[in-house]
Design a protein around this motif. Structure first.
Motif, short mmCIF file in Angstrom:
data_model
loop_
_atom_site.label_atom_id
_atom_site.label_comp_id
_atom_site.label_asym_id
_atom_site.label_seq_id
_atom_site.Cartn_x
_atom_site.Cartn_y
_atom_site.Cartn_z
N VAL A 181 6.86 8.98 -2.32
CA VAL A 181 6.96 7.90 -1.34
C VAL A 181 6.84 6.50 -1.96
N GLY A 182 6.60 6.43 -3.25
CA GLY A 182 6.49 5.12 -3.88
C GLY A 182 6.36 5.23 -5.38
N ARG A 183 6.62 4.13 -6.05
CA ARG A 183 6.45 4.06 -7.50
C ARG A 183 5.55 2.86 -7.81
N GLU A 184 5.19 2.69 -9.05
CA GLU A 184 4.41 1.56 -9.55
C GLU A 184 2.91 1.75 -9.28
N PHE A 185 2.11 1.02 -10.08
CA PHE A 185 0.66 1.02 -9.91
C PHE A 185 0.11 -0.29 -10.45
N VAL A 186 -0.93 -0.78 -9.80
CA VAL A 186 -1.58 -2.02 -10.22
C VAL A 186 -3.08 -1.76 -10.37
N ALA A 187 -3.62 -2.14 -11.52
CA ALA A 187 -5.07 -2.03 -11.74
C ALA A 187 -5.65 -3.43 -11.83
N ILE A 188 -6.67 -3.70 -11.01
CA ILE A 188 -7.34 -5.00 -11.02
C ILE A 188 -8.56 -4.88 -11.94
N VAL B 214 -1.76 9.91 -5.94
CA VAL B 214 -1.41 8.81 -6.83
C VAL B 214 -1.41 9.32 -8.27
N VAL B 215 -0.24 9.24 -8.93
CA VAL B 215 -0.10 9.69 -10.31
C VAL B 215 0.12 8.46 -11.17
N GLY C 196 6.37 -2.94 0.03
CA GLY C 196 6.45 -3.48 -1.32
C GLY C 196 5.11 -3.52 -2.02
N LEU C 197 4.05 -3.08 -1.36
CA LEU C 197 2.73 -3.06 -1.97
C LEU C 197 2.54 -1.73 -2.70
N PRO C 198 2.40 -1.74 -4.03
CA PRO C 198 2.22 -0.48 -4.76
C PRO C 198 0.81 0.05 -4.60
N ALA C 199 0.61 1.31 -5.00
CA ALA C 199 -0.74 1.85 -5.06
C ALA C 199 -1.53 1.02 -6.08
N PHE C 200 -2.83 0.88 -5.86
CA PHE C 200 -3.62 0.05 -6.78
C PHE C 200 -5.06 0.53 -6.86
N SER C 201 -5.73 0.11 -7.90
CA SER C 201 -7.16 0.37 -8.05
C SER C 201 -7.86 -0.95 -8.33
N ASP C 202 -9.07 -1.07 -7.82
CA ASP C 202 -9.88 -2.27 -8.03
C ASP C 202 -11.07 -1.84 -8.89
N ASP C 203 -10.92 -1.97 -10.22
CA ASP C 203 -11.97 -1.50 -11.13
C ASP C 203 -13.18 -2.41 -11.16
N ILE C 204 -13.12 -3.54 -10.49
CA ILE C 204 -14.24 -4.49 -10.48
C ILE C 204 -15.09 -4.29 -9.22
N ASN C 205 -14.42 -4.11 -8.08
CA ASN C 205 -15.14 -4.06 -6.79
C ASN C 205 -15.07 -2.69 -6.12
N ASP C 206 -14.90 -1.60 -6.91
CA ASP C 206 -14.77 -0.29 -6.29
C ASP C 206 -16.12 0.25 -5.82
N THR D 232 2.21 -1.34 -13.89
CA THR D 232 3.12 -0.39 -14.52
C THR D 232 4.11 0.12 -13.48
N TRP D 233 5.28 0.56 -13.96
CA TRP D 233 6.37 0.94 -13.05
C TRP D 233 6.63 2.44 -13.00
N ILE D 234 6.21 3.19 -14.02
CA ILE D 234 6.55 4.59 -14.12
C ILE D 234 5.79 5.47 -13.13
N ASP D 235 4.66 4.97 -12.64
CA ASP D 235 3.76 5.76 -11.80
C ASP D 235 4.43 6.21 -10.49
N ALA D 236 3.77 7.16 -9.82
CA ALA D 236 4.34 7.69 -8.57
C ALA D 236 3.26 7.91 -7.53
N SER D 237 3.60 7.70 -6.28
CA SER D 237 2.75 8.05 -5.14
C SER D 237 3.41 9.20 -4.40
N ILE D 238 2.66 10.28 -4.20
CA ILE D 238 3.24 11.52 -3.69
C ILE D 238 2.51 11.98 -2.44
#
Length: 208
Positions: free
Chosen positions: A50-57, A14-15, A198-208, A103-109
């Protein structure tokens, strides 16, 4: 000149530009632009992307800081409330008060597939590859690295890239070189299961 590098492929791949400083975000943004330039007209999937975008919670306070960093770095993004994010990504559970920074620029490799693509591209551009070699040490003269000592002989060059990730520090320590190291921890998730299209890579900064 020659370059020698070694790196692990055991990575989530995940970039993301969603980092803790403007400098880091700009650096990764530039890295992704270089990645896109290398891929060119090739099929991204064939190149291992294999994918783009990233979501941070995040909580509201952290999301405000993230927004400031992304704005200063010149990176496009959107921030959604927990209700809006739940509607957009029903596969993820959002709690009241949480904010989703998208964000949309990110990449999953896929690291191994991407490396094979890089090897192929490098070979086509005239780069001599020496694969399956172990770098044992570096040969240093007058404070400058002049060669990499491998299990298959020495490789001389003008410029060397050390890409050992977290092992850079210990490798250089054996040569008497101290490398300042900062550990950045950010659990990131991506799924390849039925129902998660359609689910982007994501991080959960609250419940990690």
């Amino acid at each position: 000149s020659s370059g020698v590098s070694s790196a692990t492929t055991h990575s989530a791949g995940v970039v993301t530009v969603q980092l803790d400083s403007v400098e880091d975000a700009i650096t990764v943004k530039k890295s992704i632009e270089i990645l896109e330039e290398i891929i060119g007209d090739s099929d991204p999937l064939e190149a291992g992307v294999v994918g783009r975008e990233f979501v941070a919670i995040e909580n509201e306070e952290d999301s405000e800081e993230t927004a400031e960093i992304l704005e200063e770095a010149g990176i496009e993004f959107e921030q959604l409330s927990s209700v809006e994010a739940s509607e957009k990504w029903p596969q993820i559970r959002f709690n009241d008060g949480e904010v989703a920074t998208h964000t949309w620029i990110d990449a999953s490799i896929e690291p191994k597939k991407f490396l094979r693509f890089l090897y192929s591209e490098a070979a086509e551009r005239g780069v001599a590859l020496r694969l399956n070699n172990s770098v044992k040490s570096l040969e240093v003269e007058d404070g400058e690295v002049v060669a990499a000592v491998t299990n298959d002989g020495e490789v001389y060059g003008d410029v060397f890239f050390l890409c050992l990730g977290p092992w850079n520090k210990s490798f250089l320590a054996d040569l008497g070189i101290t490398l300042p190291t900062w550990i950045i921890r950010c659990p990131a998730y991506r799924f390849r299961v039925s129902g998660c299209k359609g689910l982007p890579a994501f991080s959960d900064d609250i419940n990690d």
